[in-house]
Write a protein that holds these residues in place. Sequence first.
Motif, PDB file in Angstrom:
ATOM      1  N   GLN A  60     152.807 -33.439 -16.663  1.00 30.31           N
ATOM      2  CA  GLN A  60     152.025 -33.994 -15.564  1.00 30.31           C
ATOM      3  C   GLN A  60     150.578 -34.267 -15.918  1.00 30.31           C
ATOM      4  OE1 GLN A  60     152.977 -35.150 -12.723  1.00 30.31           O
ATOM      5  NE2 GLN A  60     155.091 -34.627 -13.138  1.00 30.31           N
ATOM      6  N   CYS A  61     150.067 -33.583 -16.926  1.00 28.87           N
ATOM      7  CA  CYS A  61     148.620 -33.638 -17.160  1.00 28.87           C
ATOM      8  C   CYS A  61     148.170 -35.056 -17.516  1.00 28.87           C
ATOM      9  CB  CYS A  61     148.216 -32.670 -18.265  1.00 28.87           C
ATOM     10  SG  CYS A  61     146.434 -32.667 -18.506  1.00 28.87           S
ATOM     11  N   PRO A  62     147.262 -35.630 -16.746  1.00 26.48           N
ATOM     12  CA  PRO A  62     146.855 -37.017 -17.011  1.00 26.48           C
ATOM     13  C   PRO A  62     145.982 -37.158 -18.260  1.00 26.48           C
ATOM     14  CG  PRO A  62     145.592 -36.112 -15.183  1.00 26.48           C
ATOM     15  CD  PRO A  62     146.608 -35.079 -15.546  1.00 26.48           C
ATOM     16  N   VAL A  63     145.453 -36.042 -18.762  1.00 24.44           N
ATOM     17  CA  VAL A  63     144.578 -36.158 -19.940  1.00 24.44           C
ATOM     18  C   VAL A  63     145.190 -35.464 -21.162  1.00 24.44           C
ATOM     19  CG1 VAL A  63     142.442 -36.536 -18.680  1.00 24.44           C
ATOM     20  CG2 VAL A  63     143.189 -34.203 -19.098  1.00 24.44           C
ATOM     21  N   ASP A  64     146.501 -35.248 -21.111  1.00 27.26           N
ATOM     22  CA  ASP A  64     147.255 -34.768 -22.278  1.00 27.26           C
ATOM     23  C   ASP A  64     146.828 -33.404 -22.807  1.00 27.26           C
ATOM     24  OD1 ASP A  64     149.378 -36.496 -22.827  1.00 27.26           O
ATOM     25  OD2 ASP A  64     148.007 -38.029 -23.537  1.00 27.26           O
ATOM     26  N   ILE A  65     146.585 -32.489 -21.923  1.00 26.13           N
ATOM     27  CA  ILE A  65     146.287 -31.119 -22.355  1.00 26.13           C
ATOM     28  C   ILE A  65     147.601 -30.455 -22.783  1.00 26.13           C
ATOM     29  CG2 ILE A  65     145.512 -28.852 -21.489  1.00 26.13           C
ATOM     30  CD1 ILE A  65     143.373 -30.467 -19.888  1.00 26.13           C
ATOM     31  N   GLU A  66     147.537 -29.649 -23.842  1.00 28.48           N
ATOM     32  CA  GLU A  66     148.762 -29.099 -24.447  1.00 28.48           C
ATOM     33  C   GLU A  66     148.888 -27.605 -24.110  1.00 28.48           C
ATOM     34  OE1 GLU A  66     147.786 -30.397 -28.393  1.00 28.48           O
ATOM     35  OE2 GLU A  66     148.211 -32.482 -27.901  1.00 28.48           O
ATOM     36  N   HIS A  67     149.160 -27.330 -22.842  1.00 29.04           N
ATOM     37  CA  HIS A  67     149.165 -25.946 -22.342  1.00 29.04           C
ATOM     38  C   HIS A  67     150.121 -25.036 -23.103  1.00 29.04           C
ATOM     39  CE1 HIS A  67     148.472 -28.888 -19.162  1.00 29.04           C
ATOM     40  NE2 HIS A  67     147.790 -28.002 -18.477  1.00 29.04           N
ATOM     41  N   VAL A  68     151.344 -25.530 -23.373  1.00 27.00           N
ATOM     42  CA  VAL A  68     152.374 -24.646 -23.932  1.00 27.00           C
ATOM     43  C   VAL A  68     151.944 -24.144 -25.315  1.00 27.00           C
ATOM     44  CG1 VAL A  68     154.773 -24.500 -24.683  1.00 27.00           C
ATOM     45  CG2 VAL A  68     154.214 -25.712 -22.579  1.00 27.00           C
TER      46      VAL A  68
ATOM     47  N   THR B 258     138.101 -30.903 -21.102  1.00 25.85           N
ATOM     48  CA  THR B 258     138.495 -32.175 -20.476  1.00 25.85           C
ATOM     49  C   THR B 258     139.185 -31.991 -19.129  1.00 25.85           C
ATOM     50  OG1 THR B 258     138.807 -33.028 -22.716  1.00 25.85           O
ATOM     51  CG2 THR B 258     139.710 -34.363 -20.964  1.00 25.85           C
ATOM     52  N   CYS B 259     139.661 -30.795 -18.843  1.00 28.15           N
ATOM     53  CA  CYS B 259     140.442 -30.591 -17.608  1.00 28.15           C
ATOM     54  C   CYS B 259     139.673 -31.106 -16.389  1.00 28.15           C
ATOM     55  CB  CYS B 259     140.771 -29.113 -17.435  1.00 28.15           C
ATOM     56  SG  CYS B 259     141.621 -28.780 -15.883  1.00 28.15           S
ATOM     57  N   THR B 260     140.344 -31.948 -15.607  1.00 25.90           N
ATOM     58  CA  THR B 260     139.703 -32.561 -14.433  1.00 25.90           C
ATOM     59  C   THR B 260     139.837 -31.701 -13.187  1.00 25.90           C
ATOM     60  OG1 THR B 260     141.646 -33.658 -13.585  1.00 25.90           O
ATOM     61  CG2 THR B 260     140.512 -34.775 -15.354  1.00 25.90           C
ATOM     62  N   GLU B 261     140.563 -30.589 -13.319  1.00 21.98           N
ATOM     63  CA  GLU B 261     140.836 -29.691 -12.190  1.00 21.98           C
ATOM     64  C   GLU B 261     141.677 -30.381 -11.114  1.00 21.98           C
ATOM     65  OE1 GLU B 261     137.646 -27.281 -10.804  1.00 21.98           O
ATOM     66  OE2 GLU B 261     136.632 -27.212 -12.747  1.00 21.98           O
ATOM     67  N   CYS B 262     142.465 -31.390 -11.521  1.00 26.62           N
ATOM     68  CA  CYS B 262     143.252 -32.125 -10.525  1.00 26.62           C
ATOM     69  C   CYS B 262     144.405 -31.302  -9.961  1.00 26.62           C
ATOM     70  CB  CYS B 262     143.798 -33.414 -11.129  1.00 26.62           C
ATOM     71  SG  CYS B 262     145.072 -33.138 -12.390  1.00 26.62           S
ATOM     72  N   GLY B 263     144.866 -30.307 -10.726  1.00 26.35           N
ATOM     73  CA  GLY B 263     145.905 -29.410 -10.223  1.00 26.35           C
ATOM     74  C   GLY B 263     147.314 -29.984 -10.231  1.00 26.35           C
ATOM     75  N   ARG B 264     147.508 -31.112 -10.887  1.00 21.80           N
ATOM     76  CA  ARG B 264     148.883 -31.637 -10.968  1.00 21.80           C
ATOM     77  C   ARG B 264     149.792 -30.645 -11.669  1.00 21.80           C
ATOM     78  NH1 ARG B 264     149.367 -37.784 -12.116  1.00 21.80           N
ATOM     79  NH2 ARG B 264     147.837 -38.615 -10.705  1.00 21.80           N
ATOM     80  N   CYS B 265     149.279 -30.046 -12.734  1.00 23.18           N
ATOM     81  CA  CYS B 265     150.070 -29.075 -13.492  1.00 23.18           C
ATOM     82  C   CYS B 265     150.454 -27.904 -12.598  1.00 23.18           C
ATOM     83  CB  CYS B 265     149.281 -28.591 -14.706  1.00 23.18           C
ATOM     84  SG  CYS B 265     147.657 -27.936 -14.293  1.00 23.18           S
ATOM     85  N   GLN B 266     149.471 -27.438 -11.843  1.00 22.13           N
ATOM     86  CA  GLN B 266     149.700 -26.292 -10.967  1.00 22.13           C
ATOM     87  C   GLN B 266     150.767 -26.606  -9.918  1.00 22.13           C
ATOM     88  OE1 GLN B 266     146.214 -23.890  -9.649  1.00 22.13           O
ATOM     89  NE2 GLN B 266     146.624 -24.780  -7.655  1.00 22.13           N
TER      90      GLN B 266
ATOM     91  N   PRO C 292     148.812 -23.095 -14.695  1.00 19.01           N
ATOM     92  CA  PRO C 292     148.301 -23.700 -15.939  1.00 19.01           C
ATOM     93  C   PRO C 292     146.879 -24.198 -15.787  1.00 19.01           C
ATOM     94  CG  PRO C 292     150.091 -25.010 -14.974  1.00 19.01           C
ATOM     95  CD  PRO C 292     150.027 -23.741 -14.199  1.00 19.01           C
ATOM     96  N   LYS C 293     146.544 -24.668 -14.588  1.00 21.92           N
ATOM     97  CA  LYS C 293     145.174 -25.147 -14.381  1.00 21.92           C
ATOM     98  C   LYS C 293     144.186 -23.982 -14.469  1.00 21.92           C
ATOM     99  CE  LYS C 293     143.564 -25.671 -10.204  1.00 21.92           C
ATOM    100  NZ  LYS C 293     143.444 -26.165  -8.830  1.00 21.92           N
ATOM    101  N   LEU C 294     144.490 -22.893 -13.758  1.00 24.91           N
ATOM    102  CA  LEU C 294     143.557 -21.766 -13.746  1.00 24.91           C
ATOM    103  C   LEU C 294     143.450 -21.136 -15.123  1.00 24.91           C
ATOM    104  CD1 LEU C 294     144.431 -20.188 -10.274  1.00 24.91           C
ATOM    105  CD2 LEU C 294     142.670 -21.859 -10.854  1.00 24.91           C
TER     106      LEU C 294
END
Length: 732
Positions: A401-409, A300-308, A322-324
């Motif tokens: 920040q993730c607009p699509v609720d990805i759970e990186h941690v 789902t990642c949009t590659e928007c880079g907000r997380c980064q 986190p994006k990469l």
Amino acid sequence: MGSVQIVTTILAAAITAVAVWLAVRAVMKMTAVIRLGQPAPERFGDKGARTRKMLVETAGHTRMLKWSVVGAAHWFVMVGFIVLSLLVLEAYFEVVTPGGGLPIIGHWTIFGLATEWIGILGLAGILVLMGIRLRNRPTRPGGRSRFTGSTMWQGYFVEWVVLLVLIFGFVIRGFKVATDHFEYPVWATPLSHAVGAALPAWTAGVSVAALIKIAISMTWLIVISLNVTMGVAWHRFLAFPNIFFKREPEKAAGSGLGALRPMMSGGKPLDFEEADPEKDQFGVAQVEQFTWKGLLDFSTCTECGRCQSQCPAWNTGKPLSPKLLVLSLRDHAYAKAPYLLAGGGKDLTGEEKATAAQLAHVDVLALAEAEKPLIGTAGEGGVIDPDVLWSCTTCGACVEQCPVDIEHVDHIVDMRRYQVLIESSFPSEAGVMLRNLENKGNPWGAPQNTREDWTKGLGFEVPRVGEVDDFEYLFWVGCAGAFEDRAKKTTRAVATLLNEAGVSFAILGEGETCSGDPARRIGNEFVFQMLAQQNVETLNEAFEGREKSKRKIVATCPHCFNTLGNEYGQLGGEFEVVHHTQLLAHLVAAGKLTPVQPVDGGVTYHDPCYLGRHNRVFAAPREVLGDSIQGELTEMPRNSERSFCCGAGGARMWMEEKIGKRINVDRVEEAMATGAKTIAVGCPFCSTMLNDGVNGKGAGEQVEVVDVASVLLRSVKPDAPAGEKETESVAG
Ligand code: SF4
Ligand code: SF4
């Protein structure tokens, strides 16, 4: 039907047939890849809350609107995409006959009005988004970009498609106006009429423009179908299920914040008393060992880079973005998928599951991908470099920040769990901390019988649980609060203030042991469960016979606060946990503590990640500080939800920071730039990190780092003995 319409109809049908066939194939492929993940039955509970949250977050764009301009522009583009899909459908009627339109609703003026204005606002929105992408392009001279590492052609392609589809929507309408085939009035569709006034009365123009619009839309569908990892396009569909299946839908903020996801095997939490590494999955060592929700996250990642853009590791020159990280896992999962779908994969003992015959027709690239270690250096061909994995402070800025609720941690800690528990592979300096936790019950390895030393010379008795008949709050001191010199001053300040306010409290003293946060965040779930079970037992005993609302704990360390309040429930410990700043704010508001002397020199506040972002406590420390200085705080540019980590979370406190700029120095520079003489904190680890940063810059004379409680104490009891103030701690 004229000859032009015959040609346009045949061409539209042909390109649509190809696109739909490819799209069905792509959806089946993505579904198959996502289904390779492990079960996650907990994601199917409470469908009502899930549906509500999904609708609020998508229709309301609640997360996107945190970045207001981008959020607003994206909202119009999203609504434009959904509503104007109807106009793509309408184009199929228009290629057949210039006067064609959607049955029934196509004749309603309200439909013409709505689509006209959504089209106009969609045009404005996409132009804004294109401008933002161009202004932030990674190749622009100077500065870092949130798009660094994103696949830029895909972003530009999607934006141009949206722009052209919108433009051709107005061209079709324009030709209809010019040829008298348009039935909406000027007041409802002013732009269409204006375009029509500029176009010739070419009847076939409607069908030709409609064909071009269909061709552009179907080219988009073909391109994204041939690129199933094109998240910038696929998120339009995947964001809905990804938000629906988020971890805790009832939570106001990021679902992957606060409690960590428990360590799971086969869809069930792992109990170490029965766990067997040959039968149970210990963390994640292969991409298919993430749950299907993890694989959906990556897709789902949009590659928007907000997380980064918010990540402290990335912003200080570490290799972690986190994006990469998400993109690497996504690309690896899809590249490895043919091998897995053919029956390939390693069992928990590392043996290949597939027969040679099963793998005989698998693409060599997929077989090569399957050989890559999930965690490994570039030389080892690893998917994620160990330096990436260990750079994370678990600050949660990415999740926030993730607009699509990805759970990186959760994903990062799952990978750490395997490295620590099975491979024993982690930064060696953290080994001392883990040994100390196992042997002494605290990260410093301090003798347990010195846990109460901080109480000496306070001038009042600090009772232990069991020594008093009743107490309102159990004061959870924490290891830092008991053993670390600077944090001990905070503990003393809090105890002094509670005593002053007449709050009845008691401590566990030597009965307390580490909450287990550093063990859990580094990935050592075994040590975490050992410590947590011991504490849950002790606390349940201390609160025996009390209902949950009366099992009150006050903690000075946000890591303890988070673990006790959010994670002990996973082990049968239900408590009402407050941070000391919350209790102090309440006591001041209730008139039980009265600040009398304003603290001057200016104060800025650093939000600890585990207090602020992870637990949404933003107001209480600010209220206490506001009362203490009797004026306004000086905020840093990165504050509250967007606060910048101090660098100590995720057990980074016990690891060396060898790469890039030190995170604490970056934060101290920001704090000092406010001109405030006091940097207030609400966490013993932040205190250590920021003090180190200040001292490292040789600025100990200009600025002081102190806990919120000490600031309040100075205002409430200006004459308090030196031992109760934290000021001296910098020198001491
Ligand atoms: S939790 Fe913090 S440090 Fe870790 S990846 Fe996310 S933003 Fe970066
Ligand atoms: S914020 Fe979320 S969607 Fe955007 S790049 Fe990061 S992980 Fe992907």
